[in-house]
Scaffold this motif. Structure first.
Motif, PDB file in Angstrom:
ATOM      1  N   GLN A 132      15.424 117.298  24.841  1.00 20.96           N
ATOM      2  CA  GLN A 132      16.420 116.316  25.259  1.00 20.96           C
ATOM      3  C   GLN A 132      15.958 115.535  26.485  1.00 20.96           C
ATOM      4  O   GLN A 132      16.123 114.318  26.566  1.00 20.96           O
ATOM      5  CB  GLN A 132      17.739 117.025  25.550  1.00 20.96           C
ATOM      6  N   LEU A 133      15.358 116.272  27.434  1.00 23.86           N
ATOM      7  CA  LEU A 133      14.854 115.612  28.633  1.00 23.86           C
ATOM      8  C   LEU A 133      13.840 114.537  28.260  1.00 23.86           C
ATOM      9  O   LEU A 133      13.799 113.452  28.846  1.00 23.86           O
ATOM     10  CB  LEU A 133      14.195 116.632  29.568  1.00 23.86           C
ATOM     11  N   LEU A 134      13.045 114.849  27.239  1.00 23.57           N
ATOM     12  CA  LEU A 134      12.009 113.907  26.820  1.00 23.57           C
ATOM     13  C   LEU A 134      12.628 112.660  26.191  1.00 23.57           C
ATOM     14  O   LEU A 134      12.235 111.536  26.497  1.00 23.57           O
ATOM     15  CB  LEU A 134      11.054 114.585  25.843  1.00 23.57           C
ATOM     16  N   THR A 135      13.615 112.845  25.321  1.00 19.25           N
ATOM     17  CA  THR A 135      14.219 111.669  24.681  1.00 19.25           C
ATOM     18  C   THR A 135      14.968 110.809  25.694  1.00 19.25           C
ATOM     19  O   THR A 135      15.038 109.600  25.541  1.00 19.25           O
ATOM     20  CB  THR A 135      15.201 112.046  23.548  1.00 19.25           C
ATOM     21  N   GLU A 136      15.514 111.461  26.711  1.00 20.55           N
ATOM     22  CA  GLU A 136      16.225 110.667  27.722  1.00 20.55           C
ATOM     23  C   GLU A 136      15.269 110.102  28.760  1.00 20.55           C
ATOM     24  O   GLU A 136      15.685 109.544  29.773  1.00 20.55           O
ATOM     25  CB  GLU A 136      17.293 111.528  28.408  1.00 20.55           C
ATOM     26  N   GLN A 137      13.996 110.315  28.551  1.00 23.99           N
ATOM     27  CA  GLN A 137      12.948 109.844  29.455  1.00 23.99           C
ATOM     28  C   GLN A 137      13.098 110.388  30.870  1.00 23.99           C
ATOM     29  O   GLN A 137      12.763 109.737  31.847  1.00 23.99           O
ATOM     30  CB  GLN A 137      12.909 108.308  29.485  1.00 23.99           C
ATOM     31  N   LYS A 138      13.646 111.599  30.972  1.00 22.46           N
ATOM     32  CA  LYS A 138      13.763 112.212  32.294  1.00 22.46           C
ATOM     33  C   LYS A 138      12.472 112.927  32.675  1.00 22.46           C
ATOM     34  O   LYS A 138      12.239 113.197  33.848  1.00 22.46           O
ATOM     35  CB  LYS A 138      14.932 113.216  32.301  1.00 22.46           C
ATOM     36  N   VAL A 139      11.688 113.301  31.696  1.00 21.93           N
ATOM     37  CA  VAL A 139      10.356 113.849  31.974  1.00 21.93           C
ATOM     38  C   VAL A 139       9.340 113.045  31.162  1.00 21.93           C
ATOM     39  O   VAL A 139       9.681 112.406  30.178  1.00 21.93           O
ATOM     40  CB  VAL A 139      10.235 115.337  31.586  1.00 21.93           C
ATOM     41  N   SER A 140       8.084 113.057  31.645  1.00 24.76           N
ATOM     42  CA  SER A 140       7.049 112.312  30.921  1.00 24.76           C
ATOM     43  C   SER A 140       6.578 113.063  29.690  1.00 24.76           C
ATOM     44  O   SER A 140       6.168 112.468  28.705  1.00 24.76           O
ATOM     45  CB  SER A 140       5.848 112.066  31.821  1.00 24.76           C
TER      46      SER A 140
ATOM     47  N   PHE B 239      18.720 103.470  19.249  1.00 27.27           N
ATOM     48  CA  PHE B 239      19.573 102.467  19.874  1.00 27.27           C
ATOM     49  C   PHE B 239      21.023 102.933  19.963  1.00 27.27           C
ATOM     50  O   PHE B 239      21.903 102.347  19.354  1.00 27.27           O
ATOM     51  CB  PHE B 239      19.479 101.153  19.106  1.00 27.27           C
ATOM     52  N   ASN B 240      21.257 104.007  20.679  1.00 20.07           N
ATOM     53  CA  ASN B 240      22.637 104.412  20.886  1.00 20.07           C
ATOM     54  C   ASN B 240      23.097 103.940  22.259  1.00 20.07           C
ATOM     55  O   ASN B 240      22.328 103.390  23.040  1.00 20.07           O
ATOM     56  CB  ASN B 240      22.793 105.927  20.740  1.00 20.07           C
ATOM     57  N   TYR B 241      24.366 104.175  22.555  1.00 14.75           N
ATOM     58  CA  TYR B 241      24.919 103.580  23.765  1.00 14.75           C
ATOM     59  C   TYR B 241      24.256 104.111  25.026  1.00 14.75           C
ATOM     60  O   TYR B 241      23.941 103.345  25.938  1.00 14.75           O
ATOM     61  CB  TYR B 241      26.434 103.799  23.811  1.00 14.75           C
TER      62      TYR B 241
ATOM     63  N   PHE C 237      22.039  97.015  29.149  1.00 13.93           N
ATOM     64  CA  PHE C 237      23.223  96.152  29.288  1.00 13.93           C
ATOM     65  C   PHE C 237      23.535  95.885  30.751  1.00 13.93           C
ATOM     66  O   PHE C 237      23.915  94.778  31.124  1.00 13.93           O
ATOM     67  CB  PHE C 237      24.425  96.783  28.582  1.00 13.93           C
ATOM     68  N   THR C 238      23.361  96.926  31.578  1.00 19.56           N
ATOM     69  CA  THR C 238      23.588  96.715  33.012  1.00 19.56           C
ATOM     70  C   THR C 238      22.679  95.615  33.527  1.00 19.56           C
ATOM     71  O   THR C 238      23.118  94.696  34.223  1.00 19.56           O
ATOM     72  CB  THR C 238      23.304  98.014  33.790  1.00 19.56           C
ATOM     73  N   SER C 239      21.399  95.688  33.162  1.00 22.08           N
ATOM     74  CA  SER C 239      20.446  94.671  33.612  1.00 22.08           C
ATOM     75  C   SER C 239      20.876  93.281  33.160  1.00 22.08           C
ATOM     76  O   SER C 239      20.785  92.309  33.903  1.00 22.08           O
ATOM     77  CB  SER C 239      19.054  94.947  33.060  1.00 22.08           C
ATOM     78  N   MET C 240      21.356  93.217  31.911  1.00 23.79           N
ATOM     79  CA  MET C 240      21.774  91.907  31.393  1.00 23.79           C
ATOM     80  C   MET C 240      22.967  91.371  32.178  1.00 23.79           C
ATOM     81  O   MET C 240      23.019  90.193  32.526  1.00 23.79           O
ATOM     82  CB  MET C 240      22.129  92.017  29.919  1.00 23.79           C
ATOM     83  N   LEU C 241      23.899  92.270  32.467  1.00 24.56           N
ATOM     84  CA  LEU C 241      25.081  91.849  33.221  1.00 24.56           C
ATOM     85  C   LEU C 241      24.695  91.355  34.608  1.00 24.56           C
ATOM     86  O   LEU C 241      25.230  90.354  35.098  1.00 24.56           O
ATOM     87  CB  LEU C 241      26.077  93.005  33.340  1.00 24.56           C
ATOM     88  N   ILE C 242      23.750  92.065  35.232  1.00 23.90           N
ATOM     89  CA  ILE C 242      23.316  91.639  36.558  1.00 23.90           C
ATOM     90  C   ILE C 242      22.702  90.245  36.486  1.00 23.90           C
ATOM     91  O   ILE C 242      22.975  89.385  37.317  1.00 23.90           O
ATOM     92  CB  ILE C 242      22.320  92.656  37.149  1.00 23.90           C
ATOM     93  N   GLN C 243      21.921  90.007  35.436  1.00 26.16           N
ATOM     94  CA  GLN C 243      21.337  88.666  35.276  1.00 26.16           C
ATOM     95  C   GLN C 243      22.422  87.612  35.139  1.00 26.16           C
ATOM     96  O   GLN C 243      22.340  86.532  35.729  1.00 26.16           O
ATOM     97  CB  GLN C 243      20.446  88.623  34.047  1.00 26.16           C
ATOM     98  N   LEU C 244      23.457  87.944  34.356  1.00 32.85           N
ATOM     99  CA  LEU C 244      24.552  86.981  34.202  1.00 32.85           C
ATOM    100  C   LEU C 244      25.235  86.739  35.543  1.00 32.85           C
ATOM    101  O   LEU C 244      25.613  85.612  35.873  1.00 32.85           O
ATOM    102  CB  LEU C 244      25.561  87.489  33.171  1.00 32.85           C
TER     103      LEU C 244
END
Lengths: 378, 388
Positions: free
Chosen positions: A93-101, B352-354, B361-368
């Motif tokens: 999970q940490l990997l998919t969330e990019q919390k670890v390399s 591509f989940n939330y 989306f945050t970055s996009m909002l900041i740009q707006l």
């Protein structure tokens, strides 16, 4: 008379304060931005510890040597890794969330699980490779009657450095300098705007001012040269300020041959102004078109000379050497860099000779186009 | 719709000069495309980068031969004559990035366990060189262990042992479809460069437009017209939007040509959306600059400072990983930073989940937000100027 024109032209140009301000400030501002962006690249100090998860299973527990090696790499000020011991699901999970390399799974052999390939992932792999290779060596030695097995493990943990860096020339090759040299070269060629303006103000069919000047009994070439000298003086002074700023504020080392750097800048400024004058005389379209061509070619030339991405410079000189020699901005950048890098002057003079030839060609071209113009009506 | 038509007429007059920038972008992208495809496989992937290495050996022994053989696996060996000028030239033109000199008596010292150093001359800051450093040190450190522990070891035996040990490699498992990931990084480059070109074109186009409109005499004449200011402004903004969208469309299409070469992914849709939002932001920056600037001569200089400056500190040209923390903090006050941040994140996304998309989306909002802020400032300044 020439002096009169020169003096008045100087006043006239200097009164356009917005123009003087921006042409002077823009290379300095850019230099500041470059310095901000690049200072870190050379220093390479802000190395952040790489986040690595390790699956805490029984195999890992039993592998005392690996644990010691990893712990050693994750300790101290300049630690390489930031370790997280965790279960396999969590590591996933940490990997998919990019919390670890990456995460390390020790089964029979350690397996490195990553989500993409990159610098950090490669560093982890190199570390593990090195560990495995040393282990392999230790095992082979143990099978071959070692002298002193007790000392072996300690000795395996110590790494000696077998490399000493020596410089190949008077100065170290310095990647960062290319950016600044091409910035100076680009600023030289932005002198083209001054040259362009001089032509605009002397060609009767372009501006009303020029029409008036053309009526005067003064020889056109002389008038043109006098006012061009005024432009050159302003532009060169701006460049000297830029050099001083680079040298003393940003502390950029130009090497031992500072006199030549100034000389090269003087030639570059001349080349830039001549180039702008030539474009202005050659392109019969609107002012906007001239400006666009001047900026377009200058930016493209700077790009090819490595101002945005320095590898481009080498790509061009390896794959399209001719392009490297016809790009005046590259010639200028290369001249600066060869002053810095080489002990000899042969490469520098080659660049300067070609650039000088181009400058003369621009001047002659401008002269041929501008001279003896007569207008039936304006 | 007189104002709207006038705006389009003015822009049309400048279209040729703006086209030059599009051609410029095309040229830069093509060169990048041809170099990025080779670069990528060298510096950042597990097919360990192959540095170009020249070995100048002052002696020839089984050990030096073994070391050379080992290094040949991870680097392209380039033969160079041992002359100062030739070596300097090679480094200057990057025909090699690493020159390794093996001094005389090296093998003997290694076999006796005495300290000895190899001499390297390198191009700084190269990842591929770091691998070479590691490999050479690994080879000689292992050699040291053997020499310390095993008596009467011949060089040939040592080389054989080392050859076997160094063949060991860590197993790597890549969780996602890596080929796909590599492609996305590829399109990420174009979308990042897009920010530079798009901003350049918008600044130059819109300042040309605003310079005409801000001409005091023209302004006074226009004020006589039986059109309300609100109406004029509405038409003007509409024209600016049309110009922005058209410019974005052209640039985005060019990007697509490059990006789609490797097939379509969902990432590209998000990258397009992000670039569109950035285009709006760029338009409002350009609007502000156009309002501020008085002399047409200053425009190229200003556009240069703004576009190049933003690009450099926000990681368009120099990757964000290499920028300092302070610089990035400073850059986070600019829209380009958020555009690039979103791009970089989008490029490595596979799900591509939330939760994954939320930072984008945050970055996009900041740009707006930036877009609105710049636009508001421009309006206030414009109003002030009219009242003067």
């Amino acid at each position: 008379m020439s002096l009169h024109i020169f003096g008045n032209r100087l006043k006239c140009l200097l009164r356009d304060k917005e123009n003087v301000f921006w042409t002077m400030l823009f290379p300095i501002l850019l230099a500041v931005f470059f310095n901000l962006a690049l200072s870190n690249v050379n220093a390479g100090e802000s190395f952040q510890a790489i986040k690595l998860a390790v699956v805490n299973n029984s195999s890992f527990h039993n592998d005392q040597a690996l644990q010691t090696a990893l712990d050693a790499a994750a300790a101290g000020e300049q630690k390489l890794f930031e370790l997280t011991l965790t279960s396999q699901e969590q590591a996933e999970q940490l990997l998919t969330e990019q919390k670890v390399s990456a995460y390390l799974l020790v089964d029979e052999e350690p397996v490195l699980v990553v989500s993409k390939t990159g610098i950090r992932e490669s560093i982890i792999k190199s570390f593990l490779d090195s560990y495995l290779q040393t282990t392999a060596a230790v095992n082979t030695i143990l099978q071959n009657n070692p002298n002193n097995p007790a000392l072996l493990f300690q000795s395996a943990g110590e790494r000696q450095n077998y490399l000493a860096e020596v410089t190949g020339s008077a100065a170290d090759p310095n990647n960062i300098l290319i950016f600044f040299y091409s910035l100076i070269a680009m600023s030289c060629f932005y002198g083209g705007f001054w040259g362009m303006r001089e032509v605009t103000d002397i060609q009767a069919d372009i501006s009303a001012l020029a029409a008036r000047i053309n009526i005067s009994p003064q020889h056109k070439l002389k008038a043109f040269l006098s006012s061009l000298t005024a432009s050159y003086l302003i532009h060169f002074s701006e460049l000297i300020l830029l050099l001083l700023f680079l040298r003393y504020v940003l502390q950029i080392d130009f090497g031992a041959k500072s006199g030549y750097v100034v000389l090269t800048t003087a030639l570059g400024s001349l080349a830039g102004i001549a180039y702008g004058a030539f474009i202005s005389a050659l392109v019969k379209k609107s002012e906007n078109m001239k400006v666009a061509i001047l900026i377009g070619t200058t930016m493209f030339g700077s790009f090819l000379a490595g101002m945005m991405i320095q590898d481009i410079k080498y790509l061009v000189s390896q794959k399209f050497p001719l392009l490297a020699y016809v790009n005046p901005i590259n010639l200028l950048t290369d001249a600066f860099y060869s002053l810095y890098y080489y002990d000899t002057f042969s490469r520098y003079f080659l660049n300067i000779t070609i650039l000088g030839g181009m400058t003369i060609a621009f001047c002659l071209g401008t002269y041929v186009i501008v001279r003896r113009r007569k207008y039936a009506s304006l | 719709m007189q104002v709207f038509k006038l705006c389009l007429k003015i822009l049309k007059k400048n279209i040729r000069s703006l086209l030059i920038y599009i051609v410029l972008f095309l040229g830069i992208s093509t060169i990048m495309a041809s170099s990025a495809s080779t670069e990528q496989n060298t510096d950042f992937s597990f097919t360990k980068s192959k540095a170009r290495l020249a070995i100048i050996s002052e002696e020839s022994t089984p050990l030096t031969a073994g070391l050379q053989q080992e290094l040949a696996k991870i680097a392209h060996l380039v033969a160079l004559p041992d002359e100062i000028e030739a070596l300097q030239d090679a480094l200057y033109f990057r025909t090699v990035s690493y020159i390794l000199r093996i001094p005389k008596g090296f093998s003997e010292k290694i076999m006796r366990g005495q300290p000895v150093k190899l001499h390297k001359t390198v191009i700084p800051n190269s990842y591929s060189n770091a691998y070479l450093d590691l490999s050479i040190d690994q080879y000689l450190n292992s050699a040291r262990l053997y020499v310390e522990q095993i008596e009467d070891l011949s060089q040939e035996e040592l080389v054989q042992f080392l050859q076997k040990d160094l063949a060991v490699e860590t197993a790597v498992e890549i969780k996602t479809n890596d080929r796909q990931a590599a492609k996305q990084t590829y399109s990420q480059y174009f979308f990042n460069y897009l920010s530079y070109s798009l901003l350049s074109i918008l600044i130059l186009g819109l300042s040309a437009l605003l310079l005409v409109f801000n001409n005091q005499d023209l302004q006074k004449r226009n004020a006589c017209a039986p059109l309300s200011t609100a109406n004029v402004n509405r038409q003007f903004v509409l024209a600016v939007l049309v110009f922005t969208v058209l410019t974005w469309l052209v640039m985005a299409l060019l990007c697509l040509v490059f990006a789609l070469k490797d097939g379509f992914t969902v990432n590209i849709l998000y990258l397009l959306l992000n670039s569109f939002i950035f285009a709006l932001c760029a338009a409002s920056i350009s609007y502000l600059i156009g309002t501020l600037v008085k002399s047409p001569n200053a425009i190229p200089a200003i556009s240069n400072v703004v576009t190049l400056g933003l690009s450099f500190i926000s990681g368009v040209f120099v990757p964000m990983e290499l920028l300092g923390k302070q610089v990035l903090k400073f850059a986070s006050f600019t829209p380009t930073y958020w555009y690039v941040t979103a791009n970089n994140r989008l490029a490595s996304l596979t799900k591509f989940n939330y939760t994954n998309l939320q930072p984008v989306f945050t970055s996009m909002l900041i740009q707006l937000g930036f877009a609105l802020a710049f636009f508001a400032v421009a309006l206030v300044l414009g109003k002030n100027r009219r009242l003067q």
